[in-house]
Design a protein around this motif. Structure first.
Motif, PDB file in Angstrom:
ATOM      1  N   ALA A  27      36.026  40.935  39.563  1.00  0.00           N
ATOM      2  CA  ALA A  27      37.485  40.826  39.709  1.00  0.00           C
ATOM      3  C   ALA A  27      38.182  41.122  38.389  1.00  0.00           C
ATOM      4  O   ALA A  27      39.240  41.773  38.371  1.00  0.00           O
ATOM      5  CB  ALA A  27      37.863  39.435  40.207  1.00  0.00           C
ATOM      6  N   SER A  28      37.608  40.683  37.276  1.00  0.00           N
ATOM      7  CA  SER A  28      38.187  40.982  35.960  1.00  0.00           C
ATOM      8  C   SER A  28      38.136  42.479  35.683  1.00  0.00           C
ATOM      9  O   SER A  28      39.090  43.050  35.163  1.00  0.00           O
ATOM     10  CB  SER A  28      37.440  40.233  34.859  1.00  0.00           C
ATOM     11  OG  SER A  28      37.664  38.856  34.973  1.00  0.00           O
ATOM     12  N   ALA A  29      37.013  43.105  36.033  1.00  0.00           N
ATOM     13  CA  ALA A  29      36.874  44.548  35.807  1.00  0.00           C
ATOM     14  C   ALA A  29      37.866  45.348  36.649  1.00  0.00           C
ATOM     15  O   ALA A  29      38.353  46.387  36.211  1.00  0.00           O
ATOM     16  CB  ALA A  29      35.447  44.991  36.121  1.00  0.00           C
ATOM     17  N   LEU A  30      38.171  44.843  37.843  1.00  0.00           N
ATOM     18  CA  LEU A  30      39.121  45.524  38.724  1.00  0.00           C
ATOM     19  C   LEU A  30      40.569  45.146  38.425  1.00  0.00           C
ATOM     20  O   LEU A  30      41.493  45.728  38.982  1.00  0.00           O
ATOM     21  CB  LEU A  30      38.809  45.194  40.187  1.00  0.00           C
ATOM     22  CG  LEU A  30      37.468  45.692  40.720  1.00  0.00           C
ATOM     23  CD1 LEU A  30      37.237  45.177  42.127  1.00  0.00           C
ATOM     24  CD2 LEU A  30      37.423  47.209  40.694  1.00  0.00           C
ATOM     25  N   GLY A  31      40.760  44.140  37.567  1.00  0.00           N
ATOM     26  CA  GLY A  31      42.113  43.721  37.197  1.00  0.00           C
ATOM     27  C   GLY A  31      42.798  42.830  38.215  1.00  0.00           C
ATOM     28  O   GLY A  31      44.019  42.752  38.247  1.00  0.00           O
ATOM     29  N   ILE A  85      47.406  32.335  45.258  1.00  0.00           N
ATOM     30  CA  ILE A  85      45.963  32.165  45.445  1.00  0.00           C
ATOM     31  C   ILE A  85      45.280  33.514  45.227  1.00  0.00           C
ATOM     32  O   ILE A  85      45.730  34.538  45.733  1.00  0.00           O
ATOM     33  CB  ILE A  85      45.662  31.622  46.853  1.00  0.00           C
ATOM     34  CG1 ILE A  85      46.332  30.257  47.022  1.00  0.00           C
ATOM     35  CG2 ILE A  85      44.166  31.511  47.082  1.00  0.00           C
ATOM     36  CD1 ILE A  85      46.232  29.686  48.406  1.00  0.00           C
ATOM     37  N   ASP A  86      44.199  33.500  44.495  1.00  0.00           N
ATOM     38  CA  ASP A  86      43.477  34.738  44.168  1.00  0.00           C
ATOM     39  C   ASP A  86      42.496  35.083  45.291  1.00  0.00           C
ATOM     40  O   ASP A  86      41.279  34.971  45.142  1.00  0.00           O
ATOM     41  CB  ASP A  86      42.730  34.572  42.840  1.00  0.00           C
ATOM     42  CG  ASP A  86      43.663  34.298  41.689  1.00  0.00           C
ATOM     43  OD1 ASP A  86      44.788  34.824  41.714  1.00  0.00           O
ATOM     44  OD2 ASP A  86      43.270  33.557  40.774  1.00  0.00           O
ATOM     45  N   TRP A  87      43.027  35.534  46.411  1.00  0.00           N
ATOM     46  CA  TRP A  87      42.199  35.814  47.582  1.00  0.00           C
ATOM     47  C   TRP A  87      41.181  36.912  47.316  1.00  0.00           C
ATOM     48  O   TRP A  87      40.040  36.814  47.767  1.00  0.00           O
ATOM     49  CB  TRP A  87      43.075  36.193  48.775  1.00  0.00           C
ATOM     50  CG  TRP A  87      43.874  35.047  49.303  1.00  0.00           C
ATOM     51  CD1 TRP A  87      45.226  34.885  49.201  1.00  0.00           C
ATOM     52  CD2 TRP A  87      43.393  33.885  49.978  1.00  0.00           C
ATOM     53  NE1 TRP A  87      45.615  33.701  49.776  1.00  0.00           N
ATOM     54  CE2 TRP A  87      44.499  33.061  50.270  1.00  0.00           C
ATOM     55  CE3 TRP A  87      42.128  33.456  50.369  1.00  0.00           C
ATOM     56  CZ2 TRP A  87      44.380  31.859  50.934  1.00  0.00           C
ATOM     57  CZ3 TRP A  87      42.010  32.246  51.021  1.00  0.00           C
ATOM     58  CH2 TRP A  87      43.126  31.466  51.304  1.00  0.00           C
ATOM     59  N   ILE A  88      41.602  37.961  46.625  1.00  0.00           N
ATOM     60  CA  ILE A  88      40.689  39.077  46.366  1.00  0.00           C
ATOM     61  C   ILE A  88      39.491  38.597  45.556  1.00  0.00           C
ATOM     62  O   ILE A  88      38.345  38.943  45.852  1.00  0.00           O
ATOM     63  CB  ILE A  88      41.428  40.232  45.661  1.00  0.00           C
ATOM     64  CG1 ILE A  88      42.537  40.771  46.569  1.00  0.00           C
ATOM     65  CG2 ILE A  88      40.463  41.333  45.269  1.00  0.00           C
ATOM     66  CD1 ILE A  88      43.464  41.751  45.893  1.00  0.00           C
ATOM     67  N   ARG A  89      39.735  37.789  44.545  1.00  0.00           N
ATOM     68  CA  ARG A  89      38.651  37.254  43.717  1.00  0.00           C
ATOM     69  C   ARG A  89      37.704  36.409  44.563  1.00  0.00           C
ATOM     70  O   ARG A  89      36.485  36.519  44.449  1.00  0.00           O
ATOM     71  CB  ARG A  89      39.215  36.423  42.579  1.00  0.00           C
ATOM     72  CG  ARG A  89      38.135  35.806  41.711  1.00  0.00           C
ATOM     73  CD  ARG A  89      38.719  35.056  40.549  1.00  0.00           C
ATOM     74  NE  ARG A  89      39.691  34.060  40.972  1.00  0.00           N
ATOM     75  CZ  ARG A  89      39.673  32.798  40.580  1.00  0.00           C
ATOM     76  NH1 ARG A  89      38.769  32.372  39.739  1.00  0.00           N
ATOM     77  NH2 ARG A  89      40.581  31.966  40.998  1.00  0.00           N
TER      78      ARG A  89
END
Length: 86
Positions: A47-51, A58-62
């Protein structure tokens, strides 16, 4: 205290990953927790690499990335664990 949270998060991520996978995964709970922790750490790094690690709300993608990585880890390890017992 963060060690305890890592175990709890690993348990939740690992169990959700097992729900996503079809069929039965014959691995013990302790391995589910370890793979959940690994999936959580790798999902955070991805998730950090994808930004998309820190978003508004809420960080759903992460979270989906964490569960997805844990599911891959469980899918790779489960057949080996099942074969180990025979």
């Amino acid at each position: 205290m963060s060690f305890l949270w890592a175990i709890v998060a690993g348990l939740v991520i690992g169990l959700l990953a097992k729900l996503v996978l079809p069929g039965r995964q014959p691995i013990p709970l302790w391995l589910t927790v370890l793979l959940g922790i690994g999936g959580g750490l790798a999902g955070n790094a991805l998730a950090s690499a994808l930004g998309v690690r820190d978003t508004g709300g809420i960080d759903w993608i992460r979270h989906f990335l964490q569960i997805g990585v844990a599911a891959v880890l469980i899918a790779v390890c489960a057949p080996g664990w099942a074969r180990r017992g025979r």
